[in-house]
Design an enzyme around this catalytic site. Sequence first.
Site, mmCIF file in Angstrom:
data_model
loop_
_atom_site.group_PDB
_atom_site.id
_atom_site.type_symbol
_atom_site.label_atom_id
_atom_site.label_comp_id
_atom_site.label_asym_id
_atom_site.label_seq_id
_atom_site.Cartn_x
_atom_site.Cartn_y
_atom_site.Cartn_z
ATOM 1 N N GLY A 105 0.923 -1.293 0.008
ATOM 2 C CA GLY A 105 0.010 -0.133 0.145
ATOM 3 C C GLY A 105 0.840 1.265 0.094
ATOM 4 O O GLY A 105 0.568 2.414 -0.549
ATOM 5 N N GLU A 165 1.585 1.881 -3.432
ATOM 6 C CA GLU A 165 0.502 2.199 -4.301
ATOM 7 C C GLU A 165 0.057 3.570 -4.035
ATOM 8 O O GLU A 165 -0.502 4.315 -4.714
ATOM 9 C CB GLU A 165 -0.988 1.087 -3.897
ATOM 10 C CG GLU A 165 -0.432 -0.211 -4.339
ATOM 11 C CD GLU A 165 -1.518 -1.290 -4.012
ATOM 12 O OE1 GLU A 165 -1.233 -1.380 -2.577
ATOM 13 O OE2 GLU A 165 -2.434 -2.002 -4.564
ATOM 14 N N GLU A 201 2.754 -8.084 -1.557
ATOM 15 C CA GLU A 201 1.407 -8.564 -0.903
ATOM 16 C C GLU A 201 1.430 -10.291 -1.119
ATOM 17 O O GLU A 201 0.984 -10.821 -0.407
ATOM 18 C CB GLU A 201 0.520 -8.135 -1.599
ATOM 19 C CG GLU A 201 -0.072 -6.662 -1.337
ATOM 20 C CD GLU A 201 0.821 -5.543 -2.135
ATOM 21 O OE1 GLU A 201 1.722 -6.053 -2.835
ATOM 22 O OE2 GLU A 201 0.310 -4.348 -1.911
HETATM 23 N N1 CO8 Z 1 1.495 -3.421 8.754
HETATM 24 C C1 CO8 Z 1 1.665 -3.371 10.225
HETATM 25 N N2 CO8 Z 1 2.838 -3.253 10.821
HETATM 26 C C2 CO8 Z 1 4.018 -2.958 10.060
HETATM 27 C C3 CO8 Z 1 4.018 -3.201 8.906
HETATM 28 C C4 CO8 Z 1 2.837 -3.010 8.269
HETATM 29 N N3 CO8 Z 1 2.722 -3.181 6.859
HETATM 30 N N4 CO8 Z 1 5.107 -3.014 8.156
HETATM 31 C C5 CO8 Z 1 6.050 -3.055 9.523
HETATM 32 N N5 CO8 Z 1 5.140 -2.996 10.512
HETATM 33 C C6 CO8 Z 1 5.582 -2.810 12.004
HETATM 34 C C7 CO8 Z 1 6.228 -4.204 12.409
HETATM 35 O O1 CO8 Z 1 5.420 -5.138 12.776
HETATM 36 C C8 CO8 Z 1 7.147 -3.569 13.585
HETATM 37 O O2 CO8 Z 1 6.289 -3.705 14.616
HETATM 38 P P1 CO8 Z 1 6.653 -4.473 16.054
HETATM 39 O O3 CO8 Z 1 8.022 -3.622 16.463
HETATM 40 O O4 CO8 Z 1 5.356 -4.151 16.916
HETATM 41 O O5 CO8 Z 1 6.732 -5.731 15.629
HETATM 42 C C9 CO8 Z 1 7.473 -2.400 13.170
HETATM 43 O O6 CO8 Z 1 6.528 -2.048 12.176
HETATM 44 C C10 CO8 Z 1 8.917 -2.252 12.593
HETATM 45 O O7 CO8 Z 1 9.322 -3.242 11.476
HETATM 46 P P2 CO8 Z 1 10.034 -4.471 11.280
HETATM 47 O O8 CO8 Z 1 10.654 -4.719 12.909
HETATM 48 O O9 CO8 Z 1 9.499 -5.459 10.695
HETATM 49 O O10 CO8 Z 1 11.357 -3.593 10.720
HETATM 50 P P3 CO8 Z 1 12.440 -4.072 10.007
HETATM 51 O O11 CO8 Z 1 13.279 -3.141 9.553
HETATM 52 O O12 CO8 Z 1 12.883 -5.472 10.341
HETATM 53 O O13 CO8 Z 1 11.716 -4.460 8.395
HETATM 54 C C11 CO8 Z 1 10.325 -4.438 6.466
HETATM 55 C C12 CO8 Z 1 11.159 -3.684 7.648
HETATM 56 C C13 CO8 Z 1 11.161 -5.185 5.732
HETATM 57 C C14 CO8 Z 1 9.705 -3.334 5.865
HETATM 58 C C15 CO8 Z 1 9.131 -5.164 7.129
HETATM 59 O O14 CO8 Z 1 8.697 -4.502 8.277
HETATM 60 C C16 CO8 Z 1 8.017 -5.886 6.282
HETATM 61 O O15 CO8 Z 1 8.296 -6.726 5.488
HETATM 62 N N6 CO8 Z 1 6.681 -4.964 6.446
HETATM 63 C C17 CO8 Z 1 5.756 -5.576 5.771
HETATM 64 C C18 CO8 Z 1 6.005 -5.020 4.252
HETATM 65 C C19 CO8 Z 1 4.643 -5.530 3.463
HETATM 66 O O16 CO8 Z 1 4.382 -6.836 3.316
HETATM 67 N N7 CO8 Z 1 3.964 -4.687 2.908
HETATM 68 C C20 CO8 Z 1 2.488 -4.918 2.221
HETATM 69 C C21 CO8 Z 1 1.630 -5.105 3.038
HETATM 70 S S1 CO8 Z 1 -0.037 -5.603 2.320
HETATM 71 C C22 CO8 Z 1 -0.445 -4.371 1.591
HETATM 72 O O17 CO8 Z 1 0.085 -3.185 1.588
HETATM 73 C C23 CO8 Z 1 -1.681 -4.339 0.620
HETATM 74 C C24 CO8 Z 1 -2.362 -5.192 1.220
HETATM 75 C C25 CO8 Z 1 -3.455 -5.575 0.035
HETATM 76 C C26 CO8 Z 1 -4.220 -6.716 0.475
HETATM 77 C C27 CO8 Z 1 -5.589 -6.324 -0.072
HETATM 78 C C28 CO8 Z 1 -6.677 -6.631 0.922
HETATM 79 C C29 CO8 Z 1 -8.013 -6.276 0.402
#
Ligand code: CO8
Length: 258
Positions: A109, A112, A132
């Site tokens: 997102g 996007e 995703e």
């Molecule tokens: N949502 C919620 N929390 C998040 C997200 C997210 N997308 N990304 C990061 N966070 C949180 C982590 O959970 C973490 O929280 P906590 O400390 O409480 O565990 C905090 O942010 C810091 O993140 P990291 O510890 O993971 O940080 P790193 O530096 O280790 O990693 C990354 C950074 C690589 C960016 C990693 O956080 C990651 O992979 N994040 C998710 C990326 C992802 O998959 N994004 C796509 C999400 S889905 C989307 O956007 C579209 C959905 C479409 C679905 C359609 C449905 C209808």
Amino acid sequence: SDLVENVLVERRGRVTLVTLNRPEALNALNLATMTEVVAAVRAADADPGVGAVVLTGSAKAFAAGADIKEMASQDHLQMYRADWFRGWEDLTRVRIPVIAAVSGYALGGGCELAMMCDLIIAAENAKFGQPEINLGVIPGMGGSQRLTRAVGKAKAMDLVLTGRMIDAAEAERSGLVSRVVPTESLLEEALAVAETIASKSKPVAMMAKEAVNTAFETGLAQGVVFERRLFHSLFGTPDQMEGMAAFQEKRPAEFNQG
Ligand code: CO8
């Protein structure tokens, strides 16, 4: 600067700066953030004193995606009834130019959201992706459509099917971003571009944006006619008279910012 819950909104000259402010979640886009971003950008759109918007995040993340924690427990009917993510489309309906200034992660997102803006300025450390598929879903905020239009089928399929990230250089080569700038000067550069846009006539900039966007939504013949009709309509504006008079008088134009 007004601190709303998830977003900081500041006025910088003729530019509204909107900063995503959920550092603990890498600016994951929950519904509250959506509402605040849309409200801030709509307010800028309606304000004749504001000529452009810059939307940015933190150094580490523009936005790491939709908020996975908020979505994880939803079922199909809940997603469908809420028409989850529909609200983001309001951002694409504003007529003021909106610049995404991207540092760090712009994933899912987040990518996007950047693509809903009119142009993307990337810091050298920017990383774009549509991961995703790794979550068992697909892009849901327009990514499969806007990315494909922006970079073509080859790159879009690669990113959407593998979930891999691309760096700023690859994003620029692919046509996803307008410019890549040094990470430390991202905000300064984005605000300068926004101020340049804001120095033009606002209604003319709005029509220019509308004309370019029409290229994505219609066929060529229809788009060219639409552009020509907008062009004709500008001859009913004081800014056309001022701009063309200033050229002939060899002086800078002073546009009516309204
Ligand atoms: N949502 C919620 N929390 C998040 C997200 C997210 N997308 N990304 C990061 N966070 C949180 C982590 O959970 C973490 O929280 P906590 O400390 O409480 O565990 C905090 O942010 C810091 O993140 P990291 O510890 O993971 O940080 P790193 O530096 O280790 O990693 C990354 C950074 C690589 C960016 C990693 O956080 C990651 O992979 N994040 C998710 C990326 C992802 O998959 N994004 C796509 C999400 S889905 C989307 O956007 C579209 C959905 C479409 C679905 C359609 C449905 C209808």
